[in-house]
Design a protein around this motif. Sequence first.
Motif, short mmCIF file in Angstrom:
data_model
loop_
_atom_site.label_atom_id
_atom_site.label_comp_id
_atom_site.label_asym_id
_atom_site.label_seq_id
_atom_site.Cartn_x
_atom_site.Cartn_y
_atom_site.Cartn_z
N TYR A 30 -61.97 -33.87 16.01
CA TYR A 30 -63.05 -33.87 15.21
C TYR A 30 -64.35 -33.54 16.01
N GLU A 31 -65.29 -32.81 16.16
CA GLU A 31 -66.78 -32.84 16.95
C GLU A 31 -67.73 -33.07 16.14
N PHE A 153 -68.29 -37.17 19.88
CA PHE A 153 -69.78 -37.39 19.46
C PHE A 153 -70.21 -36.58 20.98
N VAL A 154 -70.26 -35.09 20.11
CA VAL A 154 -70.47 -34.43 21.38
C VAL A 154 -72.43 -33.73 21.43
N SER A 155 -73.24 -33.38 22.80
CA SER A 155 -74.34 -33.01 22.82
C SER A 155 -74.22 -31.45 23.94
N GLU A 156 -75.29 -30.44 24.00
CA GLU A 156 -75.01 -29.44 24.29
C GLU A 156 -73.99 -29.26 25.00
N GLN A 176 -64.80 -45.00 23.72
CA GLN A 176 -64.91 -45.06 24.44
C GLN A 176 -65.58 -43.97 25.24
N ARG A 177 -66.66 -44.37 26.21
CA ARG A 177 -67.58 -43.57 26.32
C ARG A 177 -67.11 -43.05 28.58
N PRO A 178 -66.68 -42.50 28.09
CA PRO A 178 -65.87 -41.30 29.61
C PRO A 178 -66.82 -41.53 30.51
N LYS A 179 -65.77 -42.61 32.20
CA LYS A 179 -66.46 -42.29 33.10
C LYS A 179 -66.78 -44.26 33.10
#
Length: 350
Positions: A30-31, A153-156, A176-179
């Motif tokens: 899901y987003e 969890f997405v923004s823009e 996880q926070r990517p990178k």
Amino acid sequence: MKQLLGLFLACGILFLTLETVDAQGVINNYEVSLDVPPELRWTKVVEDYKEIVQFAHSVIRSYVPEDLIPLVEEIGADIDNYIKQPYAAEMRGIARALNCSLGDVVLVNLIYDISAFCTSIVSQDDHGQIWHSRNLDYDFGGMLRNITVHVDFVSEGQTVYSAITYAGYIGILSGQRPKAFSITVDERDQGSIFENILVAILDKKAVPMSFLVRDTLANEPDFESAINHLSKTDTVASVYFIIAGVNPGEGAVITKERLATIDIWRLDPANGRWFEVETNYDHWTTPPPDDDRRDPANKAMTRLGQSNINKPSLFAVMSVRPVLNNHTTYTVIMSPAQPQLMQAWIRNCC
């Protein structure tokens, strides 16, 4: 607490290959948009699992003493005074979507937050890549396997952070926070579960661990800042935070009491400590014989070897019994330097 939660059944220790392990069930993705009002963020997720989540709420509520329920209802009635935004608004939206008591949503989120028994491993391969593996175990495993979801969890249009979680649960115990970094939470076997709930309700300075993890994933830019934030924030209960970064050596286990950090145990590959295993006991102590998941995990990692670390081999380590047990709801493997590797499996053991 062990008697209440019905800790893990003893299983034989068996090293398995990926092909021999039974990982069942599809985890839906899901987003959750951070750009929409908090009350609307979780509607799709909980509506897809509405009946199961409602049943889970009723079962979990049955574990709580009756004299605690009025306190839970109080926090639900005055949620904005007890729980910070956006979490209060997100809980309100979930209660509306489920057509259930806001107090029940609060209670379930607190119970999930302080009643997990888990195994987390942070490791560094021979190329310097950091890996993060975890099994999340609950006494309510049969129900929770059915509501396990992967949430971005997405923004823009961009993924800010990701989590493996349960429908109806807004905090993060595996994320996880990517990178940048990944975090898992292991419950620290200290104190009564109900005492911890009371602290969560009455001490407004103490933050539920899963909310703290979500805040950290949302706002901290790198491994060291994540360690700093997690170690210096008051929590509702004692806890272990296991963190993996993107650079060689960036792995650590934070052992924390409610109001102070006791220890930060860091990877030290140069001196042979290329992995660390955390279950639910301080790493400098001996785990109890009836719940020793640490030694089987250590033996499996040592047998694996630093040069053989990859997703299938770590999955096999997390499938060694009793690291994998009747209460394991899911396994997740992450490597924040390569966020696309993040994958979770619903588990059915024994």
